[in-house]
Design a protein around this motif. Structure first.
Motif, PDB file in Angstrom:
ATOM      1  N   UNK A 120       2.403 -23.922  -5.395  1.00 31.27           N
ATOM      2  CA  UNK A 120       2.207 -22.727  -4.570  1.00 31.27           C
ATOM      3  C   UNK A 120       1.880 -23.113  -3.132  1.00 31.27           C
ATOM      4  N   UNK A 121       1.398 -24.320  -2.936  1.00 35.78           N
ATOM      5  CA  UNK A 121       1.081 -24.750  -1.583  1.00 35.78           C
ATOM      6  C   UNK A 121       2.250 -25.474  -0.933  1.00 35.78           C
ATOM      7  N   UNK A 122       3.355 -25.555  -1.645  1.00 34.97           N
ATOM      8  CA  UNK A 122       4.569 -26.064  -1.024  1.00 34.97           C
ATOM      9  C   UNK A 122       4.914 -27.505  -1.320  1.00 34.97           C
ATOM     10  N   UNK A 176       8.999 -34.434  -5.749  1.00 36.18           N
ATOM     11  CA  UNK A 176       8.735 -35.867  -5.588  1.00 36.18           C
ATOM     12  C   UNK A 176       7.262 -36.111  -5.323  1.00 36.18           C
ATOM     13  N   UNK A 177       6.700 -35.334  -4.435  1.00 35.23           N
ATOM     14  CA  UNK A 177       5.294 -35.490  -4.101  1.00 35.23           C
ATOM     15  C   UNK A 177       4.411 -35.235  -5.325  1.00 35.23           C
ATOM     16  N   UNK A 178       4.757 -34.200  -6.073  1.00 39.28           N
ATOM     17  CA  UNK A 178       3.951 -33.873  -7.254  1.00 39.28           C
ATOM     18  C   UNK A 178       4.015 -35.008  -8.273  1.00 39.28           C
ATOM     19  N   UNK A 204       6.941 -18.383   2.444  1.00 36.63           N
ATOM     20  CA  UNK A 204       5.950 -17.959   1.451  1.00 36.63           C
ATOM     21  C   UNK A 204       4.893 -19.021   1.199  1.00 36.63           C
ATOM     22  N   UNK A 205       5.296 -20.259   0.988  1.00 32.18           N
ATOM     23  CA  UNK A 205       4.339 -21.306   0.605  1.00 32.18           C
ATOM     24  C   UNK A 205       3.326 -21.577   1.713  1.00 32.18           C
ATOM     25  N   UNK A 206       3.780 -21.386   2.945  1.00 31.32           N
ATOM     26  CA  UNK A 206       2.924 -21.667   4.081  1.00 31.32           C
ATOM     27  C   UNK A 206       1.823 -20.623   4.225  1.00 31.32           C
ATOM     28  N   UNK A 207       2.052 -19.420   3.706  1.00 30.54           N
ATOM     29  CA  UNK A 207       1.162 -18.312   4.009  1.00 30.54           C
ATOM     30  C   UNK A 207       0.557 -17.663   2.766  1.00 30.54           C
ATOM     31  N   UNK A 227      -6.945 -31.658   1.587  1.00 30.49           N
ATOM     32  CA  UNK A 227      -6.047 -32.035   2.666  1.00 30.49           C
ATOM     33  C   UNK A 227      -4.589 -31.870   2.265  1.00 30.49           C
ATOM     34  N   UNK A 228      -4.344 -31.840   0.965  1.00 31.91           N
ATOM     35  CA  UNK A 228      -2.949 -31.840   0.525  1.00 31.91           C
ATOM     36  C   UNK A 228      -2.088 -30.736   1.158  1.00 31.91           C
ATOM     37  N   UNK A 229      -2.560 -29.473   1.193  1.00 24.22           N
ATOM     38  CA  UNK A 229      -1.721 -28.445   1.828  1.00 24.22           C
ATOM     39  C   UNK A 229      -1.375 -28.782   3.277  1.00 24.22           C
TER      40      UNK A 229
END
Lengths: 341, 359
Positions: A231-233, A237-239, B101-104, B127-129
């Motif tokens: 949900x945070x984008x 790959x990162x996950x 969407x993911x950004x907000x 920090x991940x986001x």
């Protein structure tokens, strides 16, 4: 929970241990236990934490079994590296007069510390030199197959319905194919030698890793923290690298440590078939297979390489155990380091 | 602790035309085993305005969690439209989805132990986001993490800790902090208090309200805690079997329920003899009943209910005048017995319709 006030005197020595549970409330709407300043991590935690790898190694070193394992492996590696310097004799020179000579402490007359084999070669020198190849095969093949298995296992678990099905069927097929037959085919194609053996030992082991972790990966994929990352984008790959891999690393490390010994023995099996290292080259494994022919005449030519092999496997297993514990952040150094609790 | 937790009230003012998220007839179908189609969400429409809390209630299996996850595009909707801050995000993918969407938007989970990766320090988690969206320099990210730890009342040194070193309430606050890292305009909170004990629940709720008052963000608040949802929500949507059966201002919906299912939910706060407990179990969403999906369990169901599915109709509330909608052929018939002499009038049971019985 914060019963600092009514601790028995015997507990007084532990007074520096911070009260862990401080469910306080900085915005003042919930009554808290009087007199406790919650939420303050205090000076116990340094602002700058050590890196993850350093922390893991420190934890593994803090574990007695890990420390013994590291020291043992270190000694074996040193012995292998400096074998030409410390070996009393040339490991391939045959002294016919000393054929099947007993170790010096069993009445051997030629002064070989661990005796001589059926061709009159010094067993001690051969063990020291044999360690080089065996350790190389064990470490390289185990590490490569662990990395390969980890990668394929994560992919198989993540794409469980597509790629995962294909990979698992491939693993089934590989299980059905005799390892030795593939070794022979590969050697026929590439010629005998250490290279092909190292390749096949590195490539063959992925199935165990992949099978072991694929299910856990599929579970982690559904974990809330992965959903949160999505949900945070965060991309797939990162996950996989940041979230999935650390969660399945513990079994991989254990398998890695146990497979090192198995691979060293597999190498000897292949060289017995004329596929691996060829005489006059040798490894601990080939010493075992050479020596068993004359086992009744010179058992020392088998026992000592076998013991060296045992020590390698033991060292790997102890390190593996310690690393597995160290990878888990919640297994802390609590007894020795109360402020980290 | 004998003192009950103090929960403040005071909902933020909302401009209903400033819509952050809009779902329009969203259908979410999953494929179960043996080709079974499960309509987890079956045509849900709702709007959430900036600074508004929309409470989504319903029993387990009603599809409320799926609505929350669909709103954040964790699935691709089977049909319908999802509009976020004016942009249609129903089908966007990859970088575009990430940018809009993911950004907000973000999500807060029920169980803070599983929503934080136990292998990461809190600093890395928070920090991940910022890393993902490449916000700021490393030094700025570090500062932002410390700021947010301060907002949730944790010392900056906690950035070096692991989740297992925290209590449940602290973990949930970190979960909220993570959701705030990108300054979102929408947070989907999926039962954020359900796994916490009562005093900690109050902290979390107050934190969420403070943040909303400060930053004007919208919450889709999924819960089955009726008292809580009533207190913090501006509006409440009641879901049953993948559909919204009633939607309206929080103070209207439970005070004057129009749909019998809402009435039964609202009655749970009354003494046992006044509770209206629907008979039987929630039907399977793979095989929803014809007509009104609640008719098999409804105390006031009539033959019409088994034939026609009532549409969600909007009216003005008789007392407050605020808009509200419900999907029932006989709205308001099942009322709450608030005093002892007011007893629920239950009409005669649904006669067995031969055509239906034969099926």
């Amino acid at each position: 929970m914060n019963n600092d006030h009514n601790q028995p005197p015997a507990e007084a020595g532990k007074a520096h241990m911070p009260s862990v549970v401080t469910e306080g409330d900085p915005w003042g709407s919930v009554p808290t236990v009087a007199g406790i300043e919650p939420q303050n991590a205090g000076e116990a935690i340094p602002r700058k934490a050590p890196g993850r790898l350093r922390e893991i190694l420190r934890k593994a070193w803090g574990n007695p079994s890990g420390r013994v394992g590291f020291v043992l492996l270190g000694l074996l590696v040193l012995a292998a590296v400096f074998a030409p310097l410390i070996a009393p004799h040339d490991p391939v020179v045959q002294t016919l007069a000393a054929t099947n000579e007993a170790p010096v402490w069993l009445g051997g007359e030629s002064g070989y510390l661990l005796g001589a084999d059926s061709l009159g070669r010094d067993v001690l020198s051969r063990v020291l030199h044999g360690l080089r190849l065996s350790l190389l095969v064990g470490i390289v093949a185990a590490t490569v197959s662990a990395l390969l298995g980890l990668t394929l296992g994560i992919l198989a678990g993540w794409y469980e319905d597509t790629l995962g099905k294909v990979l698992m069927r491939l693993a089934d097929i590989q299980f059905a194919v005799p390892f030795v037959a593939v070794g022979i085919a590969l050697t026929a194609a590439l010629g005998p030698g250490l290279g092909p053996v190292l390749v096949i030992l590195s490539v063959w082991g992925w199935t165990t890793y992949a099978r072991t972790i694929a299910n856990s990966v599929a579970q982690v994929k559904r974990a809330d923290f992965v959903t949160a990352a999505r949900t945070l984008g965060a991309g797939t790959g990162r996950i996989m690298v940041k979230h999935v891999a650390p969660s399945v690393l513990a079994p991989v490390v254990v398998l890695w440590s146990t497979s090192a010994g198995v691979l060293i023995l597999a190498e000897s099996g292949l060289s017995l078939l004329g596929l691996g290292v060829q005489a006059p080259g040798f490894s601990l494994g080939s010493m075992l297979s050479d020596g068993q022919v004359a086992l009744r005449l010179s058992w020392w030519a088998v026992l000592f390489p076998g013991t060296a092999l045992l020590l390698i496997v033991l060292a790997f297993n102890m390190i593996g155990d310690a690393l597995r514990d160290a990878f888990n952040p919640s297994s802390s150094l609590a007894p020795k380091n109360p402020e980290l609790v | 602790m004998s003192t009950p937790p103090i929960i403040r009230t005071g909902k933020t003012a909302v401009d209903p035309t400033d819509v952050v998220l809009e779902l329009d007839e969203v259908v979410q179908t999953f494929h179960g085993k043996g080709g079974l189609k499960v309509h987890a969400v079956n045509g849900v429409s709702l709007k959430i305005a900036r600074g508004e809390t929309l409470g989504l209630v319903g029993e387990s299996g009603s599809g409320k969690t799926t609505v929350g996850r669909a709103a954040l595009r964790l699935y691709t909707p089977t049909s319908g439209r999802i509009t976020f801050e004016g942009a249609d995000v129903s089908r966007v993918k990859g970088r575009k989805l990430r940018r809009i969407l993911r950004r907000r938007s973000s999500m807060v989970f029920q169980n803070p132990s599983t929503s934080l990766n136990g292998y990461m320090r809190l600093g890395e988690i928070l920090r991940e986001p910022l890393d993902v969206h490449r916000v700021g320099t490393p030094a700025e990210r570090k500062r932002k993490v410390e700021e947010i730890l301060d907002v949730i009342g944790l010392d900056a040194a906690y950035a070096q800790r692991y989740p297992h070193e925290l209590s449940g309430g602290q973990r949930q606050r970190v979960g909220i902090a993570r959701a705030l890292m990108l300054d979102p305009s929408l947070i989907v909170a999926d039962e954020p208090t359900a796994s916490l004990d009562v005093s900690v629940q109050a902290q979390i709720v107050n934190l969420l309200e403070d943040i909303q008052a400060e930053r004007g963000l919208a919450y889709l608040f999924i819960t089955h805690d009726l008292a809580l949802v009533r207190r913090i929500s501006h509006r409440i949507a009641v879901m049953y079997l993948g559909r919204i059966v009633e939607l309206g201002a929080a103070e209207d919906v439970f005070a004057r329920p129009q749909h019998p299912y809402t009435a039964s939910l609202a009655s749970m706060e009354l003494t046992p003899e006044h509770q209206i407990i629907p008979e039987g179990e929630l039907p399977s969403p793979a095989n929803p009943p014809p007509g009104c999906s609640f008719h098999q369990r409804c105390p006031i169901a009539r033959p019409q209910c088994a034939r026609e599915r009532p549409e969600l109709t909007e009216v003005a509330d008789v007392v407050s005048g605020q808009p509200r909608s419900f999907a029932c052929h006989f709205p308001g018939e099942l009322t709450l017995a608030l005093a002892d002499e007011r007893v629920v009038t239950v009409p005669p049971p649904l006669p067995v319709v031969p055509a239906l019985a034969a099926r």
